[in-house]
Design an enzyme around this catalytic site. Structure first.
Site, PDB file in Angstrom:
ATOM      1  N   LYS B  81      -3.465  -2.248   4.719  1.00  0.00           N
ATOM      2  CA  LYS B  81      -2.027  -2.141   4.968  1.00  0.00           C
ATOM      3  C   LYS B  81      -1.618  -3.266   5.919  1.00  0.00           C
ATOM      4  O   LYS B  81      -2.328  -3.522   6.905  1.00  0.00           O
ATOM      5  CB  LYS B  81      -1.705  -0.774   5.564  1.00  0.00           C
ATOM      6  CG  LYS B  81      -0.207  -0.501   5.715  1.00  0.00           C
ATOM      7  CD  LYS B  81       0.042   0.918   6.216  1.00  0.00           C
ATOM      8  CE  LYS B  81       1.528   1.221   6.325  1.00  0.00           C
ATOM      9  NZ  LYS B  81       1.790   2.602   6.774  1.00  0.00           N
ATOM     10  N   SER B 156       5.109   5.382   4.292  1.00  0.00           N
ATOM     11  CA  SER B 156       5.230   3.951   4.314  1.00  0.00           C
ATOM     12  C   SER B 156       4.040   3.202   3.719  1.00  0.00           C
ATOM     13  O   SER B 156       4.151   2.018   3.420  1.00  0.00           O
ATOM     14  CB  SER B 156       5.446   3.483   5.752  1.00  0.00           C
ATOM     15  OG  SER B 156       4.293   3.736   6.533  1.00  0.00           O
ATOM     16  N   SER B 180       2.798   9.086   6.350  1.00  0.00           N
ATOM     17  CA  SER B 180       2.777   7.797   5.639  1.00  0.00           C
ATOM     18  C   SER B 180       1.508   7.506   4.846  1.00  0.00           C
ATOM     19  O   SER B 180       1.475   6.554   4.076  1.00  0.00           O
ATOM     20  CB  SER B 180       3.027   6.650   6.617  1.00  0.00           C
ATOM     21  OG  SER B 180       4.392   6.576   6.930  1.00  0.00           O
TER      22      SER B 180
END
Lengths: 99, 488
Positions: B81, B156, B180
């Site tokens: 990420k 996210s 997330s």
């Protein structure tokens, strides 16, 4: 919340100044509206009885966390400055701050 | 070699690599090819460096050949990420304000993955500063859900979930502040673990809300996720909130042990607003566990109604403080339009942050301001104590909890982006876990009538990851969701 005791929207300029964020007129309008709605939603917290309850800053508070004070290898100047938007002579260039 | 090498589990790949039937270079090339062929539709990555990645695969092959593999993940591609620092690689956090930034050092989780021989593959797309539940807030473009590209992948960690689900990577790291990892895992039909606060070092990640953030593994099977968790977890001197917990708690072998448990079902998580198909899928999962001999008990989490408000007060307060560092001076974007030093802050932040990030910084600034501190921030911290007490009370009677992950399956791109409060409510079943510092797992448990994945959430006591993984493993073994892939 324009019908209650609060009119949050009047503060938007003030909050943006505290946060050092420039807002366009359109952003000011849009954000004021959504902040009103969200703050109104937050108001439900005021109905909870928190008498005598300790606040939690962390879910798992740890105290006195110390590590050994060992000398490490810091970044060299080049690495430390590699992401600076402007630099010269091993220094970060910033706008003039004194008159 | 079959054509779907990019869908194989890390454990199967480890065997192939050991036997010499496959090399890490072949595997990595297959993953890169897969990414090239579908990335135009998904946009799961913000950037990747093929040469660097293949070089790591070459190194891994040399180790395996010499009989010196570093771990079962040696040579396995893991996507990162784009908020986790990897030395020499760009890090944007999905934001314009970090455009051009290159990490000067490795996060602890990256260091640990290097020591395990993982192939660090690509920087995965995300909502800007991890603020969002749909991945529509990335400055670098929206991510699509591989099951239906007109829908969001969740957020996210939407890029991480979409990439794992579609075979663009074998494993990925995400981060979870209020759901997330779990919500996108549910939307994309994969497994995601939100570790206990303090179980994984936060050193080297861009902070959103420091008392809630945790990095966690995402993969297509429980075993893969457990293996990556084992690699990244454990105490780190560089993170003062890292818990000095004994590693034996994270024993992977115990994931396959079946022990009879008492499972709690919190009635508040099955109320109004829950999609009937999701309710059915979760109830079917509960029946499965009953039939397998586990005890099931109803429990009550009376503070559930307040979790959303508490979360958005605390998370935005912490974010407003954390994001003060983005000022255009030392790194990242700097406005060219400033008149003087103070104006430079205003313009850099005004031009550099997207609208959701501005909204949250302003909210956080508001609740921390002198006149509101007590009525919002301090009060929210007190209610946070009550939320945690609620869970601890429930855990006196049960070992784990089972709930839905999301109120609905993946929604359409654009469907909720105009209404922040509606978007926030999407995290209603996941945020309390971060507030209480628990661990939780999201795993696929069904498909909706229109073919969208449904996630099951298993919540555990702090540092009891092995229990939730083991209960999830039992379900996974009895169903075939792990081998179900999107048609992309």
């Amino acid at each position: 919340m324009k019908d209650g005791n609060f009119d949050h929207s009047v503060h938007i300029e003030n909050i943006a100044a505290l946060a050092r964020i420039y807002l366009t007129d359109q952003e000011r309008q849009d954000l004021a509206k959504s902040l009103d709605e969200i703050l109104e939603y937050f108001d439900k917290l005021k109905t909870v009885n928190v008498e005598g309850v300790e606040p939690s800053a962390h879910a798992y508070p740890l105290y006195d966390i110390l590590r050994d004070d060992e000398i490490g290898t810091p970044f060299d100047t080049k690495t430390a400055l590699q992401n600076a938007p402007r630099q010269r002579n091993n220094q970060v260039i910033v706008p003039k701050v004194v008159e | 070699m079959d054509s779907e090498i990019f869908y194989k589990s890390a454990s199967a790949l480890d065997n192939l690599l050991d036997s010499g039937k496959l090399t890490s270079v072949e595997l990595t090339k297959a993953v890169i090819e897969r990414t090239r062929s579908i990335e135009g539709k998904l946009h799961a990555f913000i950037s990747f460096d093929e040469e660097k990645t293949l070089d790591e695969a070459v190194q891994s092959d040399m180790r395996r050949k010499a009989g010196k593999k570093l771990s079962n993940l040696d040579g396995i591609p893991v996507g990162i990420k784009d908020l986790i620092s990897e030395r020499g690689q760009p890090l944007t956090c999905g934001s314009k304000i970090l455009g051009g930034y290159v990490s000067p050092y490795d996060a602890t989780v990256i260091e640990r993955m290097r020591n395990a021989g993982c192939v660090l593959w690509g920087r995965l797309n995300m909502d800007e500063f991890a603020m969002g539940s749909s991945n529509e807030n990335s400055y670098y473009g929206k991510v699509a859900n591989p099951w239906d590209i007109s829908r969001v992948p969740g957020g996210s960690s939407g890029g991480s979930a979409a990439a794992v689900a579609s075979g663009e990577t074998t494993l990925a790291l995400g981060s979870d502040t209020g759901g997330s990892i779990r919500q996108p895992a549910a939307f994309c039909g994969i497994v995601g673990l939100k570790p206990t606060y303090g179980a994984v070092s936060r050193y080297g990640i861009v902070a959103f809300a420091s008392s809630l953030d945790q990095i966690g593994p995402m993969g297509r099977s429980i075993e893969d996720v457990a293996t990556l968790f084992h690699v990244i977890s454990g105490h780190d001197d560089k993170d003062s909130s890292s818990y000095p917990v004994d590693k034996t708690n994270h024993n992977i072998k115990s994931v396959k042990d079946k022990r009879i448990k008492t499972i709690g079902i919190p009635s508040e998580y099955f109320g109004e607003g829950l999609d009937p198909e999701i309710r059915q899928a979760i109830e079917d999962a509960i029946d499965f566990y009953k039939n397998a001999g586990h005890r099931v008990k109803e429990v009550s989490l009376t503070m559930t109604e307040y979790t959303m408000a508490v979360y958005y007060v605390i998370a935005t307060a912490e974010a407003s403080s954390n994001l003060a560092r983005f000022d255009g001076i030392r790194y990242g974007y700097r406005s060219e339009n400033a008149k003087d030093a103070v104006d430079l802050y205003y313009k850099t932040r005004g031009e550099g942050f997207g609208s959701e990030v501005k909204r949250r910084i302003l909210l956080g600034t508001y609740v921390l301001s002198n006149e509101n501190f007590e009525s919002y921030y301090l009060r929210a911290q007190k209610v946070r104590t009550l939320i945690r007490n609620d869970f601890m009370e429930a855990f006196r009677n049960v070992d784990l909890l089972i709930t839905p992950v999301t109120p609905s399956p993946a929604f359409k791109i654009g469907e909720k982006s105009a209404d922040p409060l509606q978007m926030y409510l999407n995290d209603i079943y996941t945020i309390s876990i971060n507030l209480a510092g628990l661990c939780a797992l999201s795993l696929p448990c069904g498909l909706s009538s229109n073919g969208l994945p449904i996630g099951l959430q298993i919540i555990g006591k702090p540092f009891h990851e092995h229990e939730i993984l083991s209960l999830g493993y039992e379900f996974e073994q009895a169903h075939d969701f792990k081998n179900m892939h999107p048609a992309i």
